[in-house]
Design an enzyme around this catalytic site. Structure first.
Site, PDB file in Angstrom:
ATOM      1  N   ASP A  46       0.811  -1.211   0.000  1.00 41.73           N
ATOM      2  CA  ASP A  46       0.000   0.000   0.000  1.00 41.73           C
ATOM      3  C   ASP A  46       0.852   1.271   0.000  1.00 41.73           C
ATOM      4  O   ASP A  46       0.599   2.203  -0.753  1.00 41.73           O
ATOM      5  CB  ASP A  46      -0.992   0.007   1.190  1.00 41.73           C
ATOM      6  CG  ASP A  46      -0.316  -0.196   2.548  1.00 41.73           C
ATOM      7  OD1 ASP A  46       0.916  -0.443   2.602  1.00 41.73           O
ATOM      8  OD2 ASP A  46      -1.015  -0.115   3.570  1.00 41.73           O
TER       9      ASP A  46
ATOM     10  N   ASP B  87       6.899   3.964   3.554  1.00 37.59           N
ATOM     11  CA  ASP B  87       7.054   5.105   4.460  1.00 37.59           C
ATOM     12  C   ASP B  87       8.526   5.159   4.886  1.00 37.59           C
ATOM     13  O   ASP B  87       9.362   5.704   4.163  1.00 37.59           O
ATOM     14  CB  ASP B  87       6.082   4.864   5.624  1.00 37.59           C
ATOM     15  CG  ASP B  87       6.021   5.988   6.616  1.00 37.59           C
ATOM     16  OD1 ASP B  87       6.154   7.145   6.207  1.00 37.59           O
ATOM     17  OD2 ASP B  87       5.827   5.724   7.823  1.00 37.59           O
TER      18      ASP B  87
HETATM   19  P1  IMP Z   1       7.348   1.412   6.555  1.00 37.19           P
HETATM   20  O1  IMP Z   1       7.872   0.080   7.027  1.00 37.19           O
HETATM   21  O2  IMP Z   1       7.674   2.514   7.503  1.00 37.19           O
HETATM   22  O3  IMP Z   1       7.725   1.735   5.135  1.00 37.19           O
HETATM   23  O4  IMP Z   1       5.794   1.372   6.685  1.00 37.19           O
HETATM   24  C1  IMP Z   1       5.023   0.640   5.927  1.00 37.19           C
HETATM   25  C2  IMP Z   1       3.689   0.413   6.603  1.00 37.19           C
HETATM   26  O5  IMP Z   1       3.316   1.437   7.536  1.00 37.19           O
HETATM   27  C3  IMP Z   1       2.657   0.464   5.516  1.00 37.19           C
HETATM   28  O6  IMP Z   1       2.489  -0.804   4.941  1.00 37.19           O
HETATM   29  C4  IMP Z   1       1.444   0.938   6.254  1.00 37.19           C
HETATM   30  O7  IMP Z   1       0.755  -0.154   6.811  1.00 37.19           O
HETATM   31  C5  IMP Z   1       1.974   1.807   7.378  1.00 37.19           C
HETATM   32  N1  IMP Z   1       1.887   3.248   7.018  1.00 37.19           N
HETATM   33  C6  IMP Z   1       2.891   4.085   6.703  1.00 37.19           C
HETATM   34  N2  IMP Z   1       2.438   5.316   6.427  1.00 37.19           N
HETATM   35  C7  IMP Z   1       1.093   5.243   6.537  1.00 37.19           C
HETATM   36  C8  IMP Z   1       0.044   6.205   6.333  1.00 37.19           C
HETATM   37  O8  IMP Z   1       0.231   7.379   5.995  1.00 37.19           O
HETATM   38  N3  IMP Z   1      -1.213   5.733   6.554  1.00 37.19           N
HETATM   39  C9  IMP Z   1      -1.495   4.453   6.914  1.00 37.19           C
HETATM   40  N4  IMP Z   1      -0.553   3.530   7.102  1.00 37.19           N
HETATM   41  C10 IMP Z   1       0.737   3.925   6.920  1.00 37.19           C
HETATM   42 MG    MG Z   2       0.828  -2.075   5.210  1.00 36.27          MG
END
Ligand code: IMP
Ligand code: MG
Length: 182
Positions: free
Chosen positions: A107, A110
């Site tokens: 999705d 981040d």
């Molecule tokens: P990362 O490991 O920090 O890249 O985060 C990935 C996960 O964090 C995504 O798969 C989302 O489930 C959650 N996430 C990151 N940013 C958002 C946001 O703005 N809204 C909702 N979920 C988020």
């Molecule tokens: Mg996710």
């Protein structure tokens, strides 16, 4: 997550950033890209739960290459909008992917930690190829050196909900992507 009432629930949807129509058009382009990359070769499309469930359902119905679907789950966000920095694989694939063509659908990227770990794990299983596609990318928030192969939309550093993305498990069923705020 506690809401005072229905208007409190609705008022937290601050602004629509990407409409359902814009998402639909981007999905069409992504499906065409997958078709041209794999050109009839069988494919395993892996969705990262829960956030990718809507994206996955839409992409799957637009690709025309023979494909299987599979799911993995990884947790990096536990409650609300705070990341804990640690990634845990909570659901793994039920089949071997050695010598298979694999596409990961996520999705949002981040900090990059989730996909960095999931992609490394899948790569260690020696697939014939691995392509990472994300619906949304927030490059300003990156904490590890990870770049998806294909990103449909680049967004600023905002917390967003809808089209599979949640805040405290709510708002996943919105047909658009919106900024969330309390
Ligand atoms: P990362 O490991 O920090 O890249 O985060 C990935 C996960 O964090 C995504 O798969 C989302 O489930 C959650 N996430 C990151 N940013 C958002 C946001 O703005 N809204 C909702 N979920 C988020
Ligand atoms: Mg996710």
């Amino acid at each position: 997550m506690v809401f005072k009432n229905v208007s409190d629930f609705k008022n937290r949807i601050k602004k629509i950033l990407i409409t359902a129509e814009e998402i639909d058009a981007a999905i069409g382009r992504a499906a065409k890209k997958i078709d041209s990359l794999y050109d009839g070769k069988p494919l395993i499309i892996v969705g990262i739960l829960k956030g990718s469930f809507v994206f996955m359902a839409d992409v799957c119905r637009r690709v025309t290459v023979p494909c299987e679907v599979g799911f993995m789950a990884a947790k990096s966000y536990f409650e609300g909008t705070q990341s804990c920095g640690e990634v845990k694989i909570t659901l793994d694939l039920h089949r071997d992917i050695e010598d298979c063509h694999v596409v990961i659908l996520e999705d949002i990227v981040d900090t990059g930690r989730t996909l960095n770990d999931v992609a490394a794990l899948l790569r260690s299983r020696k697939p014939a190829s691995l392509t990472v596609i994300t619906l949304l990318d927030k490059p300003d928030r990156r904490e590890v050196d990870f770049a998806p192969d294909i990103s449909l939309f680049t967004i600023p550093d905002l917390f967003v909900v809808g089209y599979g993305l949640d805040c405290g498990e709510y708002y996943r069923n919105l047909p658009y992507i919106a900024e969330y705020g309390e």
